[in-house]
Structures are given as structure tokens and as C-alpha cells.
Design a protein around this motif. Structure first.
Motif, PDB file in Angstrom:
ATOM      1  N   SER A   1      -1.265   6.023 -12.002  1.00  0.00           N
ATOM      2  CA  SER A   1      -2.448   5.201 -10.338  1.00  0.00           C
ATOM      3  C   SER A   1      -1.629   4.708  -9.928  1.00  0.00           C
ATOM      4  CB  SER A   1      -3.359   4.968 -11.929  1.00  0.00           C
ATOM      5  OG  SER A   1      -2.831   3.014 -11.975  1.00  0.00           O
ATOM      6  N   PHE A   2      -2.144   4.280  -8.593  1.00  0.00           N
ATOM      7  CA  PHE A   2      -2.270   3.548  -7.266  1.00  0.00           C
ATOM      8  C   PHE A   2      -1.945   2.464  -8.402  1.00  0.00           C
ATOM      9  CE2 PHE A   2      -3.466   0.585  -4.343  1.00  0.00           C
ATOM     10  CZ  PHE A   2      -3.152   0.500  -3.374  1.00  0.00           C
TER      11      PHE A   2
ATOM     12  N   GLN B   1       1.754   3.957  -3.420  1.00  0.00           N
ATOM     13  CA  GLN B   1       1.644   4.871  -3.359  1.00  0.00           C
ATOM     14  C   GLN B   1       2.305   6.004  -3.479  1.00  0.00           C
ATOM     15  OE1 GLN B   1      -1.675   6.105  -3.102  1.00  0.00           O
ATOM     16  NE2 GLN B   1      -1.434   7.406  -3.762  1.00  0.00           N
ATOM     17  N   ARG B   2       2.873   5.869  -2.750  1.00  0.00           N
ATOM     18  CA  ARG B   2       4.468   6.800  -3.046  1.00  0.00           C
ATOM     19  C   ARG B   2       5.464   5.989  -4.313  1.00  0.00           C
ATOM     20  NH1 ARG B   2       6.079  10.354  -1.175  1.00  0.00           N
ATOM     21  NH2 ARG B   2       7.739   9.978   0.765  1.00  0.00           N
TER      22      ARG B   2
ATOM     23  N   GLN C   1       0.702  -1.474   0.242  1.00  0.00           N
ATOM     24  CA  GLN C   1      -0.111   0.306  -0.235  1.00  0.00           C
ATOM     25  C   GLN C   1       0.625   1.396   0.312  1.00  0.00           C
ATOM     26  OE1 GLN C   1      -3.456   0.045  -0.415  1.00  0.00           O
ATOM     27  NE2 GLN C   1      -3.498  -1.946  -0.100  1.00  0.00           N
ATOM     28  N   HIS C   2       1.657   1.866   0.533  1.00  0.00           N
ATOM     29  CA  HIS C   2       2.310   3.027   1.118  1.00  0.00           C
ATOM     30  C   HIS C   2       3.718   2.761   0.093  1.00  0.00           C
ATOM     31  CE1 HIS C   2       3.587   6.502   3.241  1.00  0.00           C
ATOM     32  NE2 HIS C   2       4.790   5.935   2.897  1.00  0.00           N
TER      33      HIS C   2
ATOM     34  N   GLN D   1       1.368  -0.451  -7.824  1.00  0.00           N
ATOM     35  CA  GLN D   1       1.090  -1.118  -7.164  1.00  0.00           C
ATOM     36  C   GLN D   1       1.022  -3.145  -7.826  1.00  0.00           C
ATOM     37  OE1 GLN D   1      -2.311  -2.981  -5.596  1.00  0.00           O
ATOM     38  NE2 GLN D   1      -1.502  -2.919  -3.769  1.00  0.00           N
TER      39      GLN D   1
ATOM     40  N   ALA E   1       3.795   6.318  -7.080  1.00  0.00           N
ATOM     41  CA  ALA E   1       1.921   6.575  -7.760  1.00  0.00           C
ATOM     42  C   ALA E   1       2.393   8.208  -7.682  1.00  0.00           C
ATOM     43  CB  ALA E   1       1.035   6.102  -8.060  1.00  0.00           C
ATOM     44  N   GLU E   2       2.672   8.875  -7.213  1.00  0.00           N
ATOM     45  CA  GLU E   2       2.709   9.735  -6.512  1.00  0.00           C
ATOM     46  C   GLU E   2       4.086  10.669  -7.436  1.00  0.00           C
ATOM     47  OE1 GLU E   2       2.900  10.533  -2.493  1.00  0.00           O
ATOM     48  OE2 GLU E   2       0.439  10.139  -2.130  1.00  0.00           O
TER      49      GLU E   2
END
Length: 223
Positions: free
Chosen positions: A43-44, A34-35, A30-31, A48, A37-38
Motif C-alpha cells: 500500500s501507499f 507511490q512508485r 508522494q511520488h 510512505q 508501492a507499485e
């Protein structure tokens, strides 16, 4: 049931054994995606899928566990990101009582982990479990992951132990298989390394839910 009279040395995994694996699973699933992707404006779900594919390709190798490798590969400061969710780091049930019990029984307790030194030091700072351990060994110091037979030979050279009088507790079936092949006599697997995931049906090794089962075995063996 464990016969503590036949055990001198206790080798303990960290993530999923002494500590709740939920922290690591959340970070990698998850974490980190997400980072990533940013940072890369994707996209997340794309991030992933990329992380899952890359980690699956290296599973069981030293690079799989190496935070520096992932920092270089993903162009992110992974050790720093580890600290962003440190509130999720937690002991598994009865871990502190178990470690105190080993000290009281005068058993030699070694932490043997695949964790990278940066992540390892962070978790020791948060949990303080090192105060109950005699020796801490990272596979990165030996140059081989615990899944490799070379790890166990290197560990023996650095920290001699009698495999026939050693207990090893881990949540990874491949690691336990390598330890069994090396000749470690007493093996235990953790049924639920991640508190947020289902309990696993373990058939290849003796298994426990929590450490209170071992403490109960110790009490009964003294009766």
C-alpha cells in the motif's frame, strides 16, 4: 539590512532557496512512495512510512542526498523518476532578478548544494540558472554534506573566499549553523522554502520571504 559594500562573495543553496522545495517534498513524500508501492505491491501508506523512516535515519548525511544510494537501496531508478515530475520544478519568487542583480553588482556567485549531481544537472537544464552563476559546487564532489564542518574547509580549499565578506543564503537551519561555526559573517534563512507549506517562524538567523527583500536592501544602501 545587508551592506553590500561589505560583501564580495555570495554562496547560494539551490533547493528551497533558489528553487521551490515543493518539487523535492512532493517527490519524497508522494511520488517515490507511490512508485515504490507499485513496484513492491504494497500500500501507499506502507511505502510512505518506510521511506520516511529510512530518510529520517540518514537526515543530514551525504547518503540522505545521494540519488544513487536510494536507487541501490530501493531497487528503483530514482534519477529517472525525478524526471517524471519535472513540470513541478520552479524558481522561487524573484530568483532570476536577484541573480541578475548579483551579476550587475559584480559579486562572485557560487551555488553550493547538497543535491546529487544527477538531480543537480537536471534542475539546471530545466531552469537555466547556471548562466548567472560563477561556480557550481555539489557536496558530493567534496565528500561531505554542508551540515559538516569538513564541507566548509573543503570548499575553502577548492574555491577560496573570505568568510568575513561572504553572504550565505540557505533554508536549512543545520546547514546555516555549520556555516556560522565556520565564520561566515552574513547569513540569511528562507522563511518559506516550500510554496505549498506554511511560512516558518525563524529566530536563530536573519530571514527573508523572497529575494525582493534583498534587492530592496541593495537599493536603499545606495541611497
Amino acid at each position: 539590512m545587508l551592506d553590500w559594500g561589505q560583501i564580495d562573495t555570495v554562496l547560494l543553496d539551490m533547493d528551497g532557496t533558489l528553487l521551490d522545495l515543493h518539487y523535492d517534498n512532493h517527490f519524497w513524500m508522494q511520488h517515490l512512495p507511490q512508485r515504490y508501492a507499485e513496484a513492491n505491491e504494497i500500500s501507499f501508506s506502507e511505502a510512505q512510512a518506510l521511506v520516511i523512516r529510512m530518510t529520517d535515519e540518514l537526515r543530514g548525511t551525504l547518503d540522505w542526498y545521494c540519488l544513487q544510494y536510494w536507487s541501490d537501496t530501493l531497487k528503483l531508478d530514482v534519477p529517472a523518476m525525478y524526471r517524471e515530475i519535472e513540470d513541478r520544478i520552479a524558481l522561487r519568487p524573484h530568483t532570476d532578478n536577484f541573480l541578475r542583480s548579483l551579476r550587475a553588482m559584480e559579486k562572485r556567485a557560487l551555488l553550493v548544494t547538497n543535491a546529487h549531481p544527477d538531480g543537480l544537472q537536471h534542475k539546471l537544464e530545466v531552469t537555466g540558472i547556471d548562466r548567472w552563476l560563477d561556480v557550481i559546487v555539489s557536496s558530493h564532489d567534496l565528500g561531505h554534506a554542508k551540515e559538516s564542518s569538513l564541507f566548509w574547509h573543503s570548499l575553502q580549499e577548492r574555491q577560496p573566499f573570505d568568510p568575513g565578506r561572504t553572504l550565505f543564503v540557505d533554508d536549512n537551519l543545520h546547514v546555516l549553523g555549520a556555516a556560522r561555526d565556520y565564520g561566515i559573517a552574513h547569513l540569511l534563512c528562507i522563511r518559506q522554502p516550500d510554496s505549498k507549506s506554511p511560512v516558518r517562524d525563524i529566530t536563530d538567523f536573519p530571514a527573508i520571504h523572497d529575494f525582493d527583500e534583498i534587492l530592496e536592501a541593495k537599493t536603499e544602501s545606495r541611497a
